[in-house]
Design a protein around this motif. Sequence first.
Motif, mmCIF file in Angstrom:
data_model
loop_
_atom_site.group_PDB
_atom_site.id
_atom_site.type_symbol
_atom_site.label_atom_id
_atom_site.label_comp_id
_atom_site.label_asym_id
_atom_site.label_seq_id
_atom_site.Cartn_x
_atom_site.Cartn_y
_atom_site.Cartn_z
ATOM 1 N N THR A 35 0.804 -1.218 0.000
ATOM 2 C CA THR A 35 0.000 0.000 0.000
ATOM 3 C C THR A 35 0.836 1.268 0.000
ATOM 4 O O THR A 35 0.300 2.342 -0.233
ATOM 5 C CB THR A 35 -0.926 0.032 1.229
ATOM 6 O OG1 THR A 35 -0.128 0.101 2.415
ATOM 7 C CG2 THR A 35 -1.812 -1.202 1.269
ATOM 8 N N ARG A 206 -3.463 8.854 -1.417
ATOM 9 C CA ARG A 206 -4.218 8.855 -2.668
ATOM 10 C C ARG A 206 -5.458 9.745 -2.568
ATOM 11 O O ARG A 206 -6.180 9.733 -1.570
ATOM 12 C CB ARG A 206 -4.639 7.424 -3.000
ATOM 13 C CG ARG A 206 -5.356 7.274 -4.340
ATOM 14 C CD ARG A 206 -5.522 5.814 -4.703
ATOM 15 N NE ARG A 206 -6.314 5.101 -3.694
ATOM 16 C CZ ARG A 206 -6.215 3.791 -3.470
ATOM 17 N NH1 ARG A 206 -5.348 3.057 -4.154
ATOM 18 N NH2 ARG A 206 -6.973 3.214 -2.558
ATOM 19 N N GLN A 214 -7.960 5.655 -10.883
ATOM 20 C CA GLN A 214 -7.499 5.575 -9.500
ATOM 21 C C GLN A 214 -6.082 5.006 -9.445
ATOM 22 O O GLN A 214 -5.810 3.932 -9.993
ATOM 23 C CB GLN A 214 -8.412 4.685 -8.661
ATOM 24 C CG GLN A 214 -8.026 4.667 -7.190
ATOM 25 C CD GLN A 214 -8.887 3.732 -6.374
ATOM 26 O OE1 GLN A 214 -8.765 2.517 -6.484
ATOM 27 N NE2 GLN A 214 -9.772 4.302 -5.572
ATOM 28 N N PRO A 216 -2.965 2.908 -8.301
ATOM 29 C CA PRO A 216 -2.989 1.593 -7.657
ATOM 30 C C PRO A 216 -2.379 1.568 -6.266
ATOM 31 O O PRO A 216 -2.625 0.629 -5.504
ATOM 32 C CB PRO A 216 -2.187 0.725 -8.624
ATOM 33 C CG PRO A 216 -1.270 1.682 -9.316
ATOM 34 C CD PRO A 216 -2.038 2.952 -9.441
ATOM 35 N N THR A 217 -1.584 2.588 -5.914
ATOM 36 C CA THR A 217 -0.889 2.605 -4.628
ATOM 37 C C THR A 217 -1.514 3.649 -3.708
ATOM 38 O O THR A 217 -1.653 4.811 -4.093
ATOM 39 C CB THR A 217 0.608 2.907 -4.830
ATOM 40 O OG1 THR A 217 1.158 1.939 -5.727
ATOM 41 C CG2 THR A 217 1.362 2.849 -3.514
ATOM 42 N N ARG A 500 1.040 5.909 -11.556
ATOM 43 C CA ARG A 500 0.636 4.578 -12.012
ATOM 44 C C ARG A 500 1.565 3.479 -11.504
ATOM 45 O O ARG A 500 1.398 2.311 -11.873
ATOM 46 C CB ARG A 500 0.590 4.529 -13.546
ATOM 47 C CG ARG A 500 -0.340 5.526 -14.213
ATOM 48 C CD ARG A 500 -1.724 5.536 -13.619
ATOM 49 N NE ARG A 500 -2.365 4.225 -13.694
ATOM 50 C CZ ARG A 500 -3.437 3.896 -12.987
ATOM 51 N NH1 ARG A 500 -3.991 4.762 -12.142
ATOM 52 N NH2 ARG A 500 -3.972 2.695 -13.111
ATOM 53 N N ARG A 502 2.991 0.601 -9.289
ATOM 54 C CA ARG A 502 2.275 -0.435 -8.526
ATOM 55 C C ARG A 502 3.262 -1.279 -7.720
ATOM 56 O O ARG A 502 4.371 -1.561 -8.189
ATOM 57 C CB ARG A 502 1.479 -1.316 -9.479
ATOM 58 C CG ARG A 502 0.648 -2.402 -8.822
ATOM 59 C CD ARG A 502 -0.040 -3.266 -9.877
ATOM 60 N NE ARG A 502 -0.955 -2.502 -10.685
ATOM 61 C CZ ARG A 502 -2.243 -2.304 -10.348
ATOM 62 N NH1 ARG A 502 -2.719 -2.818 -9.217
ATOM 63 N NH2 ARG A 502 -3.026 -1.598 -11.139
#
Length: 504
Positions: A35, A206, A214, A216-217, A500, A502
Motif C-alpha cells: 500500500t 491517494r 485511480q 494503484p498505490t 501509475r 504499482r
Amino acid sequence: MKPLHAGAFTLALAAALTAAGCGDGGSSGAGHAGTTLRYVAVGAPATALNDPHGGIGNQSDLTRFALLYDVLAKPGPNGTTEPRLATAFEPDARLTTWTVRLRANAAFTDGRPVRAADVLFSLRRIHQKAAENFGRLQMFDMAKARVLDDHTVTLVTTKPYAEVPRALESVTFVVPEGTTAFGKPVVGSGPYKMAGGNAQNAVLERNDKWWGPQPPTRRIEIRAVPDPQARAQAVLSGQADVAGSVNPATVRQAAGNRSVKVVHRPAVTMYPFVMRLDREPFDDPRVREAVKLAADRKELLDKVFLGYGKVGNDLLTPADPSSPAGVPERARDIARAKELLGQAGHGDGLNLTLSTTTSYPGMDTAATLFARQLGEAGIKVRVKTEPPDTYWTKVFAKKDFYTGFFGGIPFTDVARVSLLGDAPTNETAWRKPDWDAAYEKAMAVKDDGRRQRELGALQRRLRDEGGYVVWGVGDGLDLAASKVSGLPSGPGFDSVFIERVRLG
C-alpha cells in the motif's frame, strides 16, 4: 553536502520515516505491504521547497508536485503531448491565440471545482516568476490572456508559436486562484494529497476523488537524498522501493540480484563540455572544432556511462522529433585537430582549465578523461572540481570551459533557456540574430513535419558552429525492488509522473 555512508544513510532514512509518521506502526509497516511506495529521489534536503511555480532544482520536489497538482499536459510517447487537465489546445490561423479547453470534472481536494480562473492565475504566477524558472512561459503575453468561461482559457503568444501544447507540459501546476502562502503545501487537484511529513520527506495519500484513473498505490513517501549511492543502498537494504538516478556502476553490481530491477530511460542524460564563444580561445571556430575532433567519444561513453547509452554527435537533443537525421558521425581526428590549432595560432600548444563537479554521477570522471584526450592533441588541461552546492550558481553559464548537464528536455526548451539571444542562461554566448530569426520563422510553421525539418537544420548548424561537445548520451537509470512495476521510462519530465506505479 558530503555523501552519507550507506549504513549511516539507512539509519537516517529510518529515523526520517519514523519522524514523518511512517515508521513502525505507520504505513510502512508489514501490515501495510503493497500500500505504500517509498521513493528516494534526487534532491538536497536543505533546498527542498513548497512553491511549484518558481525554480525547482530538486527532482524530489518536482515528483511531489506532479502528484499533488494537476498540469495542463504531460509528455507523451515519441515527443507527443498528452493532455491532462486540458482536453484540447485550439490555435487561430496565425498561431498567436490559443483556446485551451479544460475538463469539467476536476476538483481541488477541499471540494472546490477547478476553474479556468485558477488555471490562469497559476499561469500568470509562473510567468511573473520568470527570473526564477528560466522564463518558463516567456512566449506568452499574459496581460492579454482571458477567461472565457469556467472551463475555457484564451492564451496569447508574443509571436506565432506552433508548440504551445508542448510549452504547457509538466510544469503548469494549478493552484486555487488567489493563493499567496507557499510556506507549506497548498491545496491541489492531483492524484495525491499531502498527508504528513514535509518538503524533505513527504507523505502523500491517494486522492480518491481525482478525475483520472485511480492510482494503484494508496500511499507514496518521497524523500530527498543527494547522494546516488545512498539512494541505491536504500533500495538494496529494503529501506526504500525506488531510487531515482543511480550510478551505472551500481546497476552493473546489481546484475543478478533478483530482489531488484533496473528501469532504463533510454538516452536522456548528457554532460556536454561547454565552451563560451565570446572568450578566447573559443571565439575562434577552429579551436572549437579542434576540441570536438579530439574527443574519443566511445571511450567516454564506456568509462563514464559504462556503455549504458550511445555515442554523441554534438546534437543537444538527439531524442527530439526535430533532431536532424543523416548527420555524419564526428570521428576522432587528432591530426586534423592539431592542424586547426596551428592555423589558430596555437601550434605550440594551448593551456585550458576545465571546471567540473560531482552533482551527477560521472561528471568528474568525464572531465578527467576528456582532459587526457585533449592532451593528445596538444591541449594541456587542468581539471578543477568545484563544490556541487555552488556549481550551478558560480560556474554554470559563467566559466569559459566547464562540464554541463542536460536531462532529456525538448529542443524548444533548450532553445528558450540556452540558445536564443535573449535566453536567460545563454551559457555558450550563442548569439546569432539570423539563427534566432530562423527559429522564430520555424515556430510559425503549422505543419509538424516542415517545422521539425526547419528546427533540425538549426540544430545541425549549432552542432557545426556552436560551443557544445556532446560526446555521449547516457541512459537514465532507476533502481527498484522487484515487486515494483509501472515506473515511467520516458525522457525529461515524464519520469516524475509516478501515479501509475504499482507494488506487488
